[in-house]
Scaffold this motif. Structure first.
Motif, PDB file in Angstrom:
ATOM      1  N   ASN A   1     -15.808  -0.614 -18.414  1.00  0.00           N
ATOM      2  CA  ASN A   1     -14.792   0.390 -18.497  1.00  0.00           C
ATOM      3  C   ASN A   1     -13.770  -0.227 -19.543  1.00  0.00           C
ATOM      4  O   ASN A   1     -13.149   0.316 -20.704  1.00  0.00           O
ATOM      5  CB  ASN A   1     -14.109   0.449 -17.273  1.00  0.00           C
ATOM      6  CG  ASN A   1     -12.969   1.291 -17.107  1.00  0.00           C
ATOM      7  OD1 ASN A   1     -13.011   2.343 -17.711  1.00  0.00           O
ATOM      8  ND2 ASN A   1     -11.769   0.827 -16.610  1.00  0.00           N
ATOM      9  N   LEU A   2     -13.504  -1.499 -19.729  1.00  0.00           N
ATOM     10  CA  LEU A   2     -12.592  -2.243 -20.412  1.00  0.00           C
ATOM     11  C   LEU A   2     -13.290  -2.242 -21.912  1.00  0.00           C
ATOM     12  O   LEU A   2     -12.742  -2.206 -22.749  1.00  0.00           O
ATOM     13  CB  LEU A   2     -12.340  -3.714 -20.115  1.00  0.00           C
ATOM     14  CG  LEU A   2     -11.540  -3.986 -18.843  1.00  0.00           C
ATOM     15  CD1 LEU A   2     -11.415  -5.236 -18.447  1.00  0.00           C
ATOM     16  CD2 LEU A   2     -10.006  -3.216 -19.055  1.00  0.00           C
ATOM     17  N   ASP A   3     -14.536  -2.289 -22.071  1.00  0.00           N
ATOM     18  CA  ASP A   3     -15.326  -2.458 -23.399  1.00  0.00           C
ATOM     19  C   ASP A   3     -15.195  -1.094 -23.834  1.00  0.00           C
ATOM     20  O   ASP A   3     -14.947  -0.904 -25.129  1.00  0.00           O
ATOM     21  CB  ASP A   3     -16.798  -2.887 -23.309  1.00  0.00           C
ATOM     22  CG  ASP A   3     -16.956  -4.371 -22.975  1.00  0.00           C
ATOM     23  OD1 ASP A   3     -16.141  -5.148 -23.131  1.00  0.00           O
ATOM     24  OD2 ASP A   3     -18.031  -4.767 -22.462  1.00  0.00           O
ATOM     25  N   ASP A   4     -15.086  -0.056 -23.160  1.00  0.00           N
ATOM     26  CA  ASP A   4     -15.232   1.444 -23.569  1.00  0.00           C
ATOM     27  C   ASP A   4     -13.587   1.619 -24.167  1.00  0.00           C
ATOM     28  O   ASP A   4     -13.297   2.229 -25.251  1.00  0.00           O
ATOM     29  CB  ASP A   4     -15.483   2.334 -22.517  1.00  0.00           C
ATOM     30  CG  ASP A   4     -15.526   3.793 -22.936  1.00  0.00           C
ATOM     31  OD1 ASP A   4     -16.125   4.226 -24.114  1.00  0.00           O
ATOM     32  OD2 ASP A   4     -14.611   4.480 -22.375  1.00  0.00           O
ATOM     33  N   ARG A   5     -12.634   1.151 -23.407  1.00  0.00           N
ATOM     34  CA  ARG A   5     -11.236   1.243 -23.790  1.00  0.00           C
ATOM     35  C   ARG A   5     -10.989   0.422 -25.274  1.00  0.00           C
ATOM     36  O   ARG A   5     -10.559   0.839 -25.943  1.00  0.00           O
ATOM     37  CB  ARG A   5     -10.409   0.418 -22.738  1.00  0.00           C
ATOM     38  CG  ARG A   5     -10.109   1.532 -21.412  1.00  0.00           C
ATOM     39  CD  ARG A   5      -9.179   0.746 -20.408  1.00  0.00           C
ATOM     40  NE  ARG A   5      -9.133   1.483 -19.352  1.00  0.00           N
ATOM     41  CZ  ARG A   5      -7.999   2.127 -19.017  1.00  0.00           C
ATOM     42  NH1 ARG A   5      -6.999   2.086 -19.835  1.00  0.00           N
ATOM     43  NH2 ARG A   5      -7.698   2.839 -17.859  1.00  0.00           N
ATOM     44  N   GLU A   6     -11.364  -0.611 -25.342  1.00  0.00           N
ATOM     45  CA  GLU A   6     -11.500  -1.412 -26.516  1.00  0.00           C
ATOM     46  C   GLU A   6     -12.051  -0.832 -27.611  1.00  0.00           C
ATOM     47  O   GLU A   6     -11.412  -0.869 -28.678  1.00  0.00           O
ATOM     48  CB  GLU A   6     -11.911  -2.734 -26.264  1.00  0.00           C
ATOM     49  CG  GLU A   6     -11.632  -3.794 -27.495  1.00  0.00           C
ATOM     50  CD  GLU A   6     -12.155  -5.056 -27.258  1.00  0.00           C
ATOM     51  OE1 GLU A   6     -11.701  -6.050 -27.925  1.00  0.00           O
ATOM     52  OE2 GLU A   6     -12.913  -5.501 -26.264  1.00  0.00           O
ATOM     53  N   ARG A   7     -13.377  -0.123 -27.310  1.00  0.00           N
ATOM     54  CA  ARG A   7     -13.944   0.611 -28.546  1.00  0.00           C
ATOM     55  C   ARG A   7     -13.194   1.709 -28.761  1.00  0.00           C
ATOM     56  O   ARG A   7     -13.146   1.932 -30.153  1.00  0.00           O
ATOM     57  CB  ARG A   7     -15.237   0.826 -28.037  1.00  0.00           C
ATOM     58  CG  ARG A   7     -16.194   1.866 -28.968  1.00  0.00           C
ATOM     59  CD  ARG A   7     -17.403   1.913 -28.769  1.00  0.00           C
ATOM     60  NE  ARG A   7     -17.581   2.442 -27.293  1.00  0.00           N
ATOM     61  CZ  ARG A   7     -18.113   1.646 -26.157  1.00  0.00           C
ATOM     62  NH1 ARG A   7     -18.273   0.509 -26.063  1.00  0.00           N
ATOM     63  NH2 ARG A   7     -18.219   2.362 -25.004  1.00  0.00           N
TER      64      ARG A   7
END
Length: 220
Positions: A113-119
């Motif tokens: 979820n955090l990786d998707d937000r950062e992307r």
């Protein structure tokens, strides 16, 4: 009374044709690079640019986390989905943790979820950085078009002023779009993203630790 301010010089700096050529041209070029989804996402993020307050959001998230910890201590993980939180991030994470009640699966979900937000954040930052890079070049294209119009119609003195204005104003608009709009916007998005992801990672780690502690307590 002081002297009246003359707005005529400012009015002379406004040329709808030059403005449209540079701003629409730069956005269109970057839109071709990033695609329709990137274009829509980058403009829809302007609301966050104006309203986002990472310090306030972090404080609300910490308050929500304290309520989550209190519920876990008294009722267990299965009840934290009922939390009434002002932080949508904590509420969403708590709902997932309540449904899974497994620290390992929650840690994987949180990381994704955090990786998707950062992307998504990086896509928006990249879009506006690209606009900042492209805008001066589009302005130079307008300058060349204006000069071509100027030299191709030298015998018609009535059109010389508009051609020269197009040549000069497109360069001005390109520099303004790059240095006054796009570059500051990309830098602000970058700062907001960094601050937001920082507190979200901290809160996620605390939720993982809470889930691990609950699992150990539940062991016979």
């Amino acid at each position: 009374m002081g002297p009246e301010f003359d707005v005529q010089p400012l009015i002379a700096l406004f040329d709808p044709l030059a403005l449209t050529l540079v701003w629409v041209g730069a956005i269109a070029v970057v839109g071709l690079q990033e695609g329709r989804a990137g274009l829509l996402q980058s403009f829809s993020a302007w609301q966050a640019l104006v309203r986002s307050n990472p310090a306030r959001d972090a404080q609300l998230a910490r308050q929500a986390l304290r309520r989550v910890e209190s519920i876990v201590d008294t009722k267990g993980l299965q009840c934290i989905d009922r939390i009434n939180a002002d932080s949508s991030f904590v509420a969403h994470a708590a709902a997932y943790l309540a449904s899974e009640q497994d620290a390992g699966r929650f840690a994987i979900w949180a990381r994704l979820n955090l990786d998707d937000r950062e992307r998504r954040h990086n896509n928006i930052i990249r879009f506006w950085m690209a606009v900042a890079d492209v805008a001066p070049a589009i302005g130079m294209v307008g300058t060349i078009i204006g000069l071509v119009r100027l030299f191709s119609d030298l015998d018609n003195s009535a059109n010389l002023g508009s051609a020269m204005a197009l040549a000069l104003l497109t360069t001005l608009y390109g520099l303004l779009l790059s240095n006054v709009v796009a570059a500051p916007v990309s830098h602000r998005f970058q700062r907001l993203s960094s601050e937001e992801l920082q507190w979200q990672r901290v809160l996620t780690d605390k939720l993982i630790a809470l889930a691990l502690r609950n699992e150990k307590q539940a062991c016979p």
